[in-house]
Design a protein around this motif. Sequence first.
Motif, PDB file in Angstrom:
ATOM      1  N   PRO A 105      -3.802  -9.326 -10.293  1.00 49.70           N
ATOM      2  CA  PRO A 105      -3.234  -8.044 -10.712  1.00 49.70           C
ATOM      3  C   PRO A 105      -3.737  -7.613 -12.091  1.00 49.70           C
ATOM      4  O   PRO A 105      -4.041  -8.440 -12.944  1.00 49.70           O
ATOM      5  N   TYR A 106      -3.824  -6.307 -12.282  1.00 52.46           N
ATOM      6  CA  TYR A 106      -4.209  -5.725 -13.561  1.00 52.46           C
ATOM      7  C   TYR A 106      -3.291  -4.546 -13.826  1.00 52.46           C
ATOM      8  O   TYR A 106      -3.136  -3.668 -12.989  1.00 52.46           O
ATOM      9  N   CYS A 107      -2.682  -4.527 -14.998  1.00 53.91           N
ATOM     10  CA  CYS A 107      -1.774  -3.441 -15.358  1.00 53.91           C
ATOM     11  C   CYS A 107      -2.465  -2.542 -16.367  1.00 53.91           C
ATOM     12  O   CYS A 107      -2.810  -2.974 -17.466  1.00 53.91           O
ATOM     13  N   GLY A 108      -2.685  -1.297 -16.000  1.00 52.07           N
ATOM     14  CA  GLY A 108      -3.303  -0.330 -16.903  1.00 52.07           C
ATOM     15  C   GLY A 108      -2.287   0.248 -17.867  1.00 52.07           C
ATOM     16  O   GLY A 108      -1.097  -0.068 -17.826  1.00 52.07           O
ATOM     17  N   ARG A 109      -2.752   1.127 -18.726  1.00 50.30           N
ATOM     18  CA  ARG A 109      -1.874   1.743 -19.727  1.00 50.30           C
ATOM     19  C   ARG A 109      -0.836   2.669 -19.106  1.00 50.30           C
ATOM     20  O   ARG A 109       0.166   2.989 -19.730  1.00 50.30           O
ATOM     21  N   ASP A 110      -1.085   3.096 -17.880  1.00 46.06           N
ATOM     22  CA  ASP A 110      -0.141   3.992 -17.211  1.00 46.06           C
ATOM     23  C   ASP A 110       1.009   3.242 -16.547  1.00 46.06           C
ATOM     24  O   ASP A 110       1.905   3.844 -15.988  1.00 46.06           O
ATOM     25  N   GLY A 111       0.991   1.895 -16.592  1.00 47.61           N
ATOM     26  CA  GLY A 111       2.059   1.093 -16.005  1.00 47.61           C
ATOM     27  C   GLY A 111       1.892   0.830 -14.528  1.00 47.61           C
ATOM     28  O   GLY A 111       2.790   0.305 -13.880  1.00 47.61           O
ATOM     29  N   ILE A 112       0.741   1.178 -13.951  1.00 47.44           N
ATOM     30  CA  ILE A 112       0.476   0.946 -12.538  1.00 47.44           C
ATOM     31  C   ILE A 112      -0.260  -0.387 -12.406  1.00 47.44           C
ATOM     32  O   ILE A 112      -1.318  -0.596 -13.001  1.00 47.44           O
ATOM     33  N   VAL A 113       0.307  -1.299 -11.623  1.00 46.17           N
ATOM     34  CA  VAL A 113      -0.317  -2.602 -11.383  1.00 46.17           C
ATOM     35  C   VAL A 113      -1.214  -2.471 -10.162  1.00 46.17           C
ATOM     36  O   VAL A 113      -0.749  -2.134  -9.079  1.00 46.17           O
ATOM     37  N   LYS A 114      -2.506  -2.716 -10.350  1.00 43.49           N
ATOM     38  CA  LYS A 114      -3.475  -2.653  -9.255  1.00 43.49           C
ATOM     39  C   LYS A 114      -3.926  -4.063  -8.928  1.00 43.49           C
ATOM     40  O   LYS A 114      -3.947  -4.935  -9.786  1.00 43.49           O
ATOM     41  N   TYR A 115      -4.305  -4.273  -7.680  1.00 46.30           N
ATOM     42  CA  TYR A 115      -4.719  -5.591  -7.215  1.00 46.30           C
ATOM     43  C   TYR A 115      -6.159  -5.554  -6.719  1.00 46.30           C
ATOM     44  O   TYR A 115      -6.673  -4.507  -6.330  1.00 46.30           O
ATOM     45  N   SER A 116      -6.782  -6.708  -6.727  1.00 42.90           N
ATOM     46  CA  SER A 116      -8.114  -6.857  -6.153  1.00 42.90           C
ATOM     47  C   SER A 116      -7.932  -7.167  -4.674  1.00 42.90           C
ATOM     48  O   SER A 116      -7.490  -8.261  -4.309  1.00 42.90           O
ATOM     49  N   TRP A 117      -8.279  -6.189  -3.820  1.00 44.22           N
ATOM     50  CA  TRP A 117      -8.102  -6.351  -2.382  1.00 44.22           C
ATOM     51  C   TRP A 117      -9.382  -6.854  -1.752  1.00 44.22           C
ATOM     52  O   TRP A 117     -10.476  -6.439  -2.146  1.00 44.22           O
TER      53      TRP A 117
END
Length: 141
Positions: free
Chosen positions: A14-26
């Motif tokens: 997981p990676y959390c950007g400055r916008d607070g959205i946690v994205k994953y490596s799919w």
Amino acid sequence: MRKGDQIKIVGKHPYCGRDGIVKYSWPRMYRHVTEEEVKVWHDSPESKGMNSAGETKLPPTCARVEFEGGTLNRPSLTIKPWENVKTSDDIFTVVRARCAPILGYHKSTKMTLVRNNRTGEEGYVKRKDCTPRLPNNSCNS
């Protein structure tokens, strides 16, 4: 994992950007290209000429399949330990549990053929990137 099982794909890192959205490596899912797609490629400017090694260009043999993995919203910009792994929002049906398709001019081992229940599109994905069988009642939601 067996033919007909309902599964989900597992996202990691997981990676959390400055916008607070946690994205994953799919994981990537691939399918074979159709004859029509190859004909369109042959008629396009991308197929003309030579590559960097001075050889003629080869037509594509596989294409990437898109699916809805999902994200999390974390305004605090922190990722909890139990959020290190997330299952996809889409549910898939196993069409073929074990296969070794030829994708991109080479054999890919330890794969499974799955069908997206939402879009109906089929694709190959590594078996290690799939969840175990889901209980029957969890797929209805």
